[in-house]
Design a protein around this motif. Structure first.
Motif, PDB file in Angstrom:
ATOM      1  N   TYR A 231       2.303 -50.637  19.053  1.00 54.45           N
ATOM      2  CA  TYR A 231       2.923 -49.308  19.013  1.00 54.45           C
ATOM      3  C   TYR A 231       4.287 -49.375  18.325  1.00 54.45           C
ATOM      4  CZ  TYR A 231      -0.663 -47.481  22.153  1.00 54.45           C
ATOM      5  OH  TYR A 231      -1.860 -47.071  22.696  1.00 54.45           O
ATOM      6  N   TRP A 232       5.019 -50.461  18.575  1.00 54.96           N
ATOM      7  CA  TRP A 232       6.315 -50.650  17.931  1.00 54.96           C
ATOM      8  C   TRP A 232       6.141 -50.715  16.410  1.00 54.96           C
ATOM      9  CZ3 TRP A 232      11.406 -50.673  19.047  1.00 54.96           C
ATOM     10  CH2 TRP A 232      12.273 -51.307  18.157  1.00 54.96           C
ATOM     11  N   SER A 245       7.886 -37.504  13.812  1.00 56.71           N
ATOM     12  CA  SER A 245       7.235 -37.113  15.061  1.00 56.71           C
ATOM     13  C   SER A 245       6.253 -38.183  15.528  1.00 56.71           C
ATOM     14  CB  SER A 245       6.518 -35.770  14.857  1.00 56.71           C
ATOM     15  OG  SER A 245       5.821 -35.407  16.062  1.00 56.71           O
ATOM     16  N   SER A 248       8.171 -41.168  16.762  1.00 59.44           N
ATOM     17  CA  SER A 248       8.724 -40.946  18.100  1.00 59.44           C
ATOM     18  C   SER A 248       7.655 -41.141  19.172  1.00 59.44           C
ATOM     19  CB  SER A 248       9.306 -39.534  18.202  1.00 59.44           C
ATOM     20  OG  SER A 248       9.774 -39.286  19.515  1.00 59.44           O
ATOM     21  N   THR A 249       6.456 -40.608  18.913  1.00 58.08           N
ATOM     22  CA  THR A 249       5.342 -40.758  19.864  1.00 58.08           C
ATOM     23  C   THR A 249       5.008 -42.241  20.076  1.00 58.08           C
ATOM     24  OG1 THR A 249       4.430 -38.633  19.239  1.00 58.08           O
ATOM     25  CG2 THR A 249       2.939 -40.180  20.317  1.00 58.08           C
ATOM     26  N   TYR A 251       6.998 -44.842  19.554  1.00 63.81           N
ATOM     27  CA  TYR A 251       8.090 -45.489  20.270  1.00 63.81           C
ATOM     28  C   TYR A 251       7.968 -45.242  21.777  1.00 63.81           C
ATOM     29  CZ  TYR A 251      10.930 -46.814  16.199  1.00 63.81           C
ATOM     30  OH  TYR A 251      11.405 -47.417  15.059  1.00 63.81           O
ATOM     31  N   GLN A 252       7.642 -43.994  22.145  1.00 59.06           N
ATOM     32  CA  GLN A 252       7.479 -43.667  23.563  1.00 59.06           C
ATOM     33  C   GLN A 252       6.316 -44.433  24.179  1.00 59.06           C
ATOM     34  OE1 GLN A 252       7.491 -39.352  24.250  1.00 59.06           O
ATOM     35  NE2 GLN A 252       8.897 -39.124  22.521  1.00 59.06           N
ATOM     36  N   LYS A 253       5.239 -44.573  23.420  1.00 60.05           N
ATOM     37  CA  LYS A 253       4.090 -45.354  23.902  1.00 60.05           C
ATOM     38  C   LYS A 253       4.531 -46.789  24.193  1.00 60.05           C
ATOM     39  CE  LYS A 253       0.092 -42.976  23.749  1.00 60.05           C
ATOM     40  NZ  LYS A 253      -0.947 -43.005  24.809  1.00 60.05           N
TER      41      LYS A 253
END
Length: 253
Positions: A231-232, A245, A248-249, A251-253
């Motif tokens: 994810y990173w 966007s 960002s999703t 990064y949050q994951k």
């Protein structure tokens, strides 16, 4: 049949009947070695060696002690026993274990010498090549390390570890084309191996091939569980594409 506890009970009962029978002591030591009870195995092997025995049923007792001490992380004792074993009788498995122990103990030059000797004796002993390459890398002999990887692949073209490690060496030698070739061959051999997949996406990111990175990682994310590092890398790739966007999703994951 894998019934280790039952086997242990029977052997201990046998030892009650014949307490000084070396066959039973050896069988117990071998059983404990197989079970990973290395401290108990060492006790059994050393008892036999104290009786003046060096081999039993074709097994070198010093070599077994060395392997057991190595498994326990006592490299100093492991090396002493393995060196003793080789003085008594040269054996390719013992040579490998000694070379590996030297490597773990950061005696890189000795490791290289030992594994090169093993390679001369048996070039088809494919397990040696990644560790010999590691020793050469630690001595900053990257060209020799890569050549050793290539030698190993000529012997075993299906060894994914050689492709994987070879790619890492190739990157350090700034041969990213070879590294990519090696990564892709490793992925073909072990498509389920996340470490190889992750290393390849790291290379794609390094080359700023963001579209390919996103495409590659999205195929991986269909699996139920993945390393969060994917994810990173996905976030970094989307950021490189200015898809903020999506970045960002990820990064949050």
């Amino acid at each position: 049949q894998g019934l280790y506890e039952v086997s242990e009970q029977k052997l201990l009962k046998a030892k009650e009947i014949l307490s000084d029978e070396p066959v039973i002591d050896f069988a117990l030591a071998e059983l404990h070695f197989s079970m990973g009870k290395y401290a108990q195995a060492i006790h059994g092997y050393e008892e036999l060696m104290n009786q003046g025995l060096s081999d039993f049923s074709g097994i070198n007792l010093a070599a077994r002690c060395g392997s057991s001490y190595s498994a326990l992380g006592d490299l100093e004792q492991a090396i002493l026993y393995l060196e003793q074993s080789l003085e008594e009788k040269e054996n390719v498995d013992t040579l490998f274990q000694l070379g590996f122990s030297y490597l773990q103990d950061k005696q890189y030059r000795r490791s290289i010498e030992t594994l090169n000797k093993l390679k001369d004796l048996d070039p088809n002993y494919t397990t040696l090549y990644p560790y010999l390459a590691k020793g050469l890398e630690e001595e900053n002999e990257l060209d020799k390390a890569l050549e050793n990887i290539k030698e190993g692949l000529r012997v075993d073209e299906y060894n994914y570890e050689l492709f994987y490690y070879g790619a890492d060496i190739a990157i350090k030698l700034e041969d990213e084309s070879l590294a990519e070739d090696y990564y892709l061959k490793a992925v073909q051999l072990v498509p389920e191996n996340s470490s190889v997949q992750l290393a390849y996406t790291n290379l794609l990111l390094k080359q700023e091939r963001f579209d390919e990175t996103v495409e590659w990682i999205q195929k991986i994310l269909v699996q139920n569980e993945v390393d969060p590092q994917f994810y990173w890398n996905l976030a970094l790739a989307n950021e490189g594409l200015e898809e903020y966007s999506a970045a960002s999703t990820a990064y949050q994951k």
